[in-house]
Design a protein around this motif. Structure first.
Motif, mmCIF file in Angstrom:
data_model
loop_
_atom_site.group_PDB
_atom_site.id
_atom_site.type_symbol
_atom_site.label_atom_id
_atom_site.label_comp_id
_atom_site.label_asym_id
_atom_site.label_seq_id
_atom_site.Cartn_x
_atom_site.Cartn_y
_atom_site.Cartn_z
ATOM 1 N N LYS A 17 -7.967 6.126 8.959
ATOM 2 C CA LYS A 17 -8.927 5.569 8.261
ATOM 3 C C LYS A 17 -9.502 6.667 7.354
ATOM 4 C CE LYS A 17 -10.543 1.500 10.761
ATOM 5 N NZ LYS A 17 -11.777 0.932 11.391
ATOM 6 N N TYR A 18 -9.835 7.677 8.033
ATOM 7 C CA TYR A 18 -10.672 8.853 7.242
ATOM 8 C C TYR A 18 -9.813 9.451 6.050
ATOM 9 C CZ TYR A 18 -12.039 13.513 6.127
ATOM 10 O OH TYR A 18 -12.512 14.884 5.422
ATOM 11 N N LEU A 19 -8.179 9.731 6.766
ATOM 12 C CA LEU A 19 -7.386 10.276 5.645
ATOM 13 C C LEU A 19 -6.803 9.517 4.663
ATOM 14 C CD1 LEU A 19 -5.097 11.992 8.479
ATOM 15 C CD2 LEU A 19 -6.219 13.249 6.722
ATOM 16 N N SER A 20 -7.168 8.052 4.649
ATOM 17 C CA SER A 20 -6.933 7.166 3.559
ATOM 18 C C SER A 20 -7.983 6.860 2.718
ATOM 19 C CB SER A 20 -6.453 5.610 4.064
ATOM 20 O OG SER A 20 -7.404 5.015 4.844
ATOM 21 N N ARG A 21 -9.055 7.929 2.755
ATOM 22 C CA ARG A 21 -10.058 7.428 1.841
ATOM 23 C C ARG A 21 -9.891 7.687 0.182
ATOM 24 N NH1 ARG A 21 -9.914 12.696 3.714
ATOM 25 N NH2 ARG A 21 -10.893 14.474 2.685
ATOM 26 N N SER A 22 -8.698 8.445 0.060
ATOM 27 C CA SER A 22 -8.439 8.703 -1.309
ATOM 28 C C SER A 22 -6.958 8.172 -1.597
ATOM 29 C CB SER A 22 -8.562 10.000 -1.940
ATOM 30 O OG SER A 22 -8.155 10.270 -3.327
ATOM 31 N N SER A 23 -6.912 7.399 -2.626
ATOM 32 C CA SER A 23 -5.519 6.883 -3.048
ATOM 33 C C SER A 23 -4.757 8.034 -3.649
ATOM 34 C CB SER A 23 -5.616 5.668 -3.816
ATOM 35 O OG SER A 23 -6.193 5.956 -5.093
ATOM 36 N N ASN A 24 -5.231 9.036 -4.328
ATOM 37 C CA ASN A 24 -4.933 10.117 -4.893
ATOM 38 C C ASN A 24 -4.569 11.464 -3.824
ATOM 39 O OD1 ASN A 24 -3.823 11.073 -7.407
ATOM 40 N ND2 ASN A 24 -5.777 12.068 -8.113
ATOM 41 N N GLU A 25 -4.430 11.227 -2.813
ATOM 42 C CA GLU A 25 -4.035 12.235 -1.692
ATOM 43 C C GLU A 25 -2.630 12.522 -1.961
ATOM 44 O OE1 GLU A 25 -3.656 15.147 0.213
ATOM 45 O OE2 GLU A 25 -5.681 14.591 0.507
ATOM 46 N N CYS A 26 -2.417 13.900 -2.149
ATOM 47 C CA CYS A 26 -0.968 14.057 -2.508
ATOM 48 C C CYS A 26 -0.297 14.878 -1.420
ATOM 49 C CB CYS A 26 -0.810 15.037 -3.742
ATOM 50 S SG CYS A 26 -1.871 16.654 -3.387
ATOM 51 N N LEU A 27 -0.999 15.356 -0.275
ATOM 52 C CA LEU A 27 -0.403 15.909 0.687
ATOM 53 C C LEU A 27 0.058 15.221 2.148
ATOM 54 C CD1 LEU A 27 -2.285 19.431 0.576
ATOM 55 C CD2 LEU A 27 -0.085 18.953 -0.255
ATOM 56 N N GLY A 31 1.611 4.703 6.042
ATOM 57 C CA GLY A 31 2.156 3.266 6.045
ATOM 58 C C GLY A 31 2.158 2.536 7.281
ATOM 59 N N ASN A 32 1.895 1.359 7.444
ATOM 60 C CA ASN A 32 2.027 0.717 8.976
ATOM 61 C C ASN A 32 1.648 1.502 9.939
ATOM 62 O OD1 ASN A 32 3.508 -1.578 7.548
ATOM 63 N ND2 ASN A 32 5.319 -0.048 7.700
ATOM 64 N N GLN A 33 0.294 2.018 10.005
ATOM 65 C CA GLN A 33 -0.195 3.181 10.729
ATOM 66 C C GLN A 33 0.491 4.053 11.383
ATOM 67 O OE1 GLN A 33 -3.606 2.792 12.475
ATOM 68 N NE2 GLN A 33 -3.851 1.914 10.530
ATOM 69 N N ARG A 34 1.169 4.605 10.211
ATOM 70 C CA ARG A 34 1.969 5.813 10.576
ATOM 71 C C ARG A 34 1.691 6.853 9.470
ATOM 72 N NH1 ARG A 34 5.250 2.231 12.845
ATOM 73 N NH2 ARG A 34 6.266 2.490 14.728
ATOM 74 N N LEU A 35 1.448 8.187 9.896
ATOM 75 C CA LEU A 35 0.996 9.193 8.946
ATOM 76 C C LEU A 35 2.351 9.952 8.520
ATOM 77 C CD1 LEU A 35 -1.305 10.650 7.672
ATOM 78 C CD2 LEU A 35 -1.713 11.801 9.712
ATOM 79 N N TYR A 36 2.455 10.364 7.158
ATOM 80 C CA TYR A 36 3.585 10.972 7.036
ATOM 81 C C TYR A 36 3.168 12.437 6.220
ATOM 82 C CZ TYR A 36 5.900 6.526 7.833
ATOM 83 O OH TYR A 36 6.510 5.472 8.438
ATOM 84 N N LYS A 37 3.601 13.466 6.496
ATOM 85 C CA LYS A 37 3.214 14.728 6.055
ATOM 86 C C LYS A 37 4.378 15.585 6.293
ATOM 87 C CE LYS A 37 -0.577 17.927 6.442
ATOM 88 N NZ LYS A 37 -0.912 18.079 4.996
ATOM 89 N N ALA A 38 4.765 16.610 5.316
ATOM 90 C CA ALA A 38 5.405 17.876 5.335
ATOM 91 C C ALA A 38 4.492 19.002 5.960
ATOM 92 C CB ALA A 38 6.155 17.949 3.917
ATOM 93 N N VAL A 39 5.313 20.162 6.669
ATOM 94 C CA VAL A 39 4.280 21.149 6.855
ATOM 95 C C VAL A 39 5.272 22.528 6.833
ATOM 96 C CG1 VAL A 39 5.027 20.596 9.436
ATOM 97 C CG2 VAL A 39 2.988 22.358 8.818
ATOM 98 N N SER A 40 4.572 23.377 6.104
ATOM 99 C CA SER A 40 5.310 24.515 5.982
ATOM 100 C C SER A 40 5.226 25.569 7.123
ATOM 101 C CB SER A 40 4.743 25.419 4.575
ATOM 102 O OG SER A 40 5.551 26.689 4.239
ATOM 103 N N LEU A 41 6.408 25.942 7.550
ATOM 104 C CA LEU A 41 6.429 26.842 8.759
ATOM 105 C C LEU A 41 6.388 28.307 8.396
ATOM 106 C CD1 LEU A 41 8.549 24.594 11.101
ATOM 107 C CD2 LEU A 41 6.091 24.358 10.999
ATOM 108 N N GLU A 42 6.341 29.319 9.498
ATOM 109 C CA GLU A 42 6.297 30.572 9.126
ATOM 110 C C GLU A 42 7.951 31.248 8.840
ATOM 111 O OE1 GLU A 42 4.882 32.709 12.329
ATOM 112 O OE2 GLU A 42 2.729 32.103 11.786
#
Length: 297
Positions: A17-27, A31-42
Motif C-alpha cells: 500500500k505504501y509503495l503504491s502511493r504514486s501512480s507515477n512511480e517508475c522504479l 499487480g495482484n499483490q505482487r511487486l515487480y522491480k529490477a535491481v542493479s547488481l555489482e
C-alpha cells in the motif's frame, strides 16, 4: 527463486500500500499483490524480481524472463537488497510498545501494523531523491525522477514490460548542467545532483564513511557540508538509506501536517513542539516520522 523469512511484525500488504502511493512511480510496479522491480547488481546484471508474500512467514522472490542470477554471490546480493529495502532485520517490538503509549503514535501503529521504513539502499539514489524533492510537491518530484531515470538510467525489457534502474553516481558524474536541461530541473538542483554524483563516484562520500561517523549528528554534519544538502535532506537520507533510528527531519512539512491532522490542530506545530514530543520517541525517531507520514497517504 529465493525465500526470505520475515518477522512477525511485518505485513506485505501494508508495505505494498505504501509503495503504491504514486501512480507515477517508475522504479517498481504492483499487480495482484505482487511487486515487480529490477535491481542493479555489482556484477552488472539486472535481474527482474517478482516479490510476493508466502503466507505470513516469508517473502518469495521469483525472477522473470530468464533474468535469474546464476552466481551465488549475486543471489545473496539480491537477498540483502530485499531485506534492506523492507528493513526486515529491525526488531519493531520495542517501537510498537513505545508507540502504543504515545498519544500521537498509538493510532498509527494500529492502522499500519507491519509497515516497515521502506528504504532506498543506494546512497546516490537516496540523495538524488532528496535533492529532487526540495521545495516542490510530491507529484512533481515523481515526474522529475521519472524523467531522470528514463533519460539516464539503464533498463531491461522483460515479459512485455520495461523495467528501469536508477542511474548510478558514475552515470551522472560525467554529465553537465546542459545535459540535464531536458528533465526541466532547476539549474541549482542540477548542480547539486552533479556535485553529489561526483563525490560518490570518486569514493569521497560512502555509506561506510557516514556509518563510521558514529552517530546521527556527526553524519548529518558530514552531509550538510555538501553543497545543496541541508538538514532536511541529510536526515531523510540517514532515515531511508543509512537506517539511523534517531534521524529526525524536524522541519519536514509532511511531518508537521501529519501531527496537525492527528491532533486536530488549526496550525502546523512549531519545531520546538515537535522536538518536545520526540523526546518520548527516542530511539525510534525515524520510525515515528515514517508512521506519521503514512497518515497522509
Amino acid at each position: 527463486m529465493l525465500r526470505l523469512p520475515v518477522p512477525e511484525e511485518f505485513s506485505f500488504a501494508e508495505n505494498v500500500k505504501y509503495l503504491s502511493r504514486s501512480s507515477n512511480e517508475c522504479l517498481s510496479r504492483i499487480g495482484n499483490q505482487r511487486l515487480y522491480k529490477a535491481v542493479s547488481l555489482e556484477s552488472g546484471a539486472i535481474p527482474v524480481m517478482e516479490i510476493s508474500a508466502e503466507g505470513s512467514k516469508a517473502l518469495k522472490v521469483r525472477f522473470l524472463g530468464g533474468t535469474a542470477p546464476i552466481r551465488k554471490r549475486d543471489r545473496e546480493e539480491v537477498a540483502r537488497y530485499v531485506r534492506d529495502w523492507f528493513d526486515l532485520d529491525t526488531d519493531l517490538r520495542p517501537f510498537y510498545e513505545m508507540a502504543r503509549r504515545d498519544a500521537l503514535l498509538q493510532g498509527t501503529v494500529d492502522s499500519f501494523y507491519g509497515l516497515r521504513n521502506i528504504g532506498i539502499p543506494d546512497l546516490f539514489e537516496a540523495l538524488a531523491w532528496g535533492i529532487i524533492g526540495q521545495q516542490i510537491n510530491l507529484a512533481f518530484a515523481y515526474t522529475l525522477k521519472r524523467r531522470l531515470v528514463e533519460q539516464f538510467g539503464r533498463h531491461v525489457d522483460c515479459e512485455g514490460e520495461r523495467y528501469f534502474v536508477f542511474p548510478s553516481a558514475r552515470d551522472i558524474a560525467g554529465l553537465t548542467v546542459q545535459d540535464l536541461e531536458g528533465i526541466r530541473m532547476t539549474r541549482n538542483k542540477s548542480e547539486y545532483l552533479l556535485g553529489t554524483a561526483q563525490l560518490i563516484a570518486s569514493g569521497e562520500l560512502t555509506k561506510e564513511g557516514l556509518r563510521a561517523s558514529g552517530e546521527v549528528k556527526a553524519a548529518e554534519k558530514q552531509l550538510v557540508g555538501i553543497r545543496g544538502i541541508g538538514p532536511w535532506t541529510a536526515n531523510y537520507v540517514l532515515m531511508r538509506c543509512l537506517r539511523m533510528p534517531d534521524a529526525f527531519p524536524v522541519d519536514d512539512v509532511g511531518l508537521q501536517n501529519a501531527v496537525k491532522h492527528v491532533l486536530g490542530m488549526d496550525r502546523k506545530p512549531a519545531a520546538k513542539e515537535l522536538l518536545a514530543w520526540a523526546e518520548g520517541w527516542k530511539p525510534w525517531l525515524s520510525y515515528a516520522t515514517f508512521y506519521l507520514w503514512r497518515v497522509l497517504y
